[in-house]
Design an enzyme around this catalytic site. Sequence first.
Site, PDB file in Angstrom:
ATOM      1  N   ASP A 203       0.480   4.970   2.014  1.00  0.00           N
ATOM      2  CA  ASP A 203      -0.312   5.377   3.167  1.00  0.00           C
ATOM      3  C   ASP A 203      -1.441   6.351   2.811  1.00  0.00           C
ATOM      4  O   ASP A 203      -1.218   7.351   2.126  1.00  0.00           O
ATOM      5  CB  ASP A 203       0.591   5.977   4.249  1.00  0.00           C
ATOM      6  CG  ASP A 203       1.442   4.889   4.904  1.00  0.00           C
ATOM      7  OD1 ASP A 203       0.994   3.720   4.936  1.00  0.00           O
ATOM      8  OD2 ASP A 203       2.553   5.211   5.367  1.00  0.00           O
TER       9      ASP A 203
ATOM     10  N   HIS B  72       0.827  -1.211   0.000  1.00  0.00           N
ATOM     11  CA  HIS B  72       0.000   0.000   0.000  1.00  0.00           C
ATOM     12  C   HIS B  72       0.856   1.252   0.000  1.00  0.00           C
ATOM     13  O   HIS B  72       2.066   1.200   0.211  1.00  0.00           O
ATOM     14  CB  HIS B  72      -0.940   0.019   1.218  1.00  0.00           C
ATOM     15  CG  HIS B  72      -0.203   0.129   2.522  1.00  0.00           C
ATOM     16  ND1 HIS B  72       0.435  -0.956   3.109  1.00  0.00           N
ATOM     17  CD2 HIS B  72       0.023   1.181   3.340  1.00  0.00           C
ATOM     18  CE1 HIS B  72       1.016  -0.575   4.235  1.00  0.00           C
ATOM     19  NE2 HIS B  72       0.793   0.743   4.403  1.00  0.00           N
TER      20      HIS B  72
ATOM     21  N   ARG C   1       5.110   6.480  14.720  1.00  0.00           N
ATOM     22  CA  ARG C   1       4.847   6.840  13.318  1.00  0.00           C
ATOM     23  C   ARG C   1       4.186   8.205  13.213  1.00  0.00           C
ATOM     24  O   ARG C   1       3.212   8.484  13.926  1.00  0.00           O
ATOM     25  CB  ARG C   1       3.910   5.787  12.733  1.00  0.00           C
ATOM     26  CG  ARG C   1       3.435   6.008  11.319  1.00  0.00           C
ATOM     27  CD  ARG C   1       2.342   4.984  11.096  1.00  0.00           C
ATOM     28  NE  ARG C   1       1.885   4.862   9.741  1.00  0.00           N
ATOM     29  CZ  ARG C   1       0.980   5.651   9.185  1.00  0.00           C
ATOM     30  NH1 ARG C   1       0.483   6.658   9.867  1.00  0.00           N
ATOM     31  NH2 ARG C   1       0.581   5.427   7.948  1.00  0.00           N
TER      32      ARG C   1
HETATM   33  C1  OGA Z   1       2.680   2.066   8.347  1.00  0.00           C
HETATM   34  C2  OGA Z   1       3.221   0.798   7.864  1.00  0.00           C
HETATM   35  C3  OGA Z   1       5.003  -0.788   8.160  1.00  0.00           C
HETATM   36  C4  OGA Z   1       5.613  -1.542   9.287  1.00  0.00           C
HETATM   37  O1  OGA Z   1       2.907   2.384   9.522  1.00  0.00           O
HETATM   38  O2  OGA Z   1       2.058   2.783   7.552  1.00  0.00           O
HETATM   39  O3  OGA Z   1       2.886   0.391   6.790  1.00  0.00           O
HETATM   40  O4  OGA Z   1       6.596  -2.251   8.988  1.00  0.00           O
HETATM   41  N1  OGA Z   1       4.116   0.195   8.646  1.00  0.00           N
HETATM   42  O5  OGA Z   1       5.134  -1.454  10.418  1.00  0.00           O
HETATM   43 MN    MN Z   2       1.851   1.972   5.688  1.00  0.00          MN
END
Ligand code: OGA
Ligand code: MN
Length: 286
Positions: free
Chosen positions: A105, A103, A276
């Site tokens: 985001d 994906h 994040r």
């Molecule tokens: C996100 C994601 C990837 C991960 O936080 O958008 O895709 O490795 N994370 O946690």
């Molecule tokens: Mn992601």
Amino acid sequence: MTDFRHLEVRPTPQTFVARVRGVDLSRPLEAAVSAELLAAWARHPVLVFPGQRLDPAALQAFCGVLGPFGHDPYVEPMPGFEHVIEVRREADETAPIFGSLWHSDWSFQATPPSATLLYGAQVPPLGGDTVFADGYAAYESLSPVMQELLAGLRGVHSAAPSYGPRGLFARDDESRSMRIIVSPEAENTETHPIVRRHPVSGRRSLFVNHVYTIGVEGMRADESRALLEFLFKHMTRPEFVHRHRWHADTLVIWDNRCVVHYADGGYEGHPRLMYRSTVAGERPAA
Ligand code: OGA
Ligand code: MN
């Protein structure tokens, strides 16, 4: 390659991913350093910064160097940090892994985030990689005929398969430790050009993804399924892919405008915790 004066920028073999050293992201950056960082990011859409000590406050502060905060729907922020979410998984969790299919985001938003910043706070001893694919290289390797066919087409994006009332997260078991919000609002759709031009680099990339792109505007369902399946498969061919193995205290920044990614598993029995944040992007333009 390093024509940078302040940063040490080392591209990986695929070059869309580079490692950056020589900067402490927990402190305010001088203008010349942040300018170099932005230049490095325009060249290498995935930047890996090993050996950084960032708490959520420092991550949130550094995020501001890249632009205004993005809007993160469907996941509750960390208490006290409006622009940080925890991507968390406990050792005994059995619900599907967050982000475990290819994906980009929040591509269902009218203005999806330009960047995502992910910081490895607690990294499992094995597994838990994040896997990236280069959307520029995928576009550039298509035949001129296919490139022309795609020009002008728009993908239909929606959060419904993930966050809608009948989506993946609505069917979660009790073990999910992240606080995810399922909402009928997820059923909204947005269209974006399938071939997107990056506002900084000027390069074109494919802007569709398995999770959120549910159709092609104006096409019959079977037509769009065939086209999208071809594109999804093409974009994630091994030559366009980089697997990032996490070590603790590493920050990774990726550009959602020209990269797709997923979270890999393989760490059952171990917890994983990432902080994040996202940076606001612009309306995708052809
Ligand atoms: C996100 C994601 C990837 C991960 O936080 O958008 O895709 O490795 N994370 O946690
Ligand atoms: Mn992601």
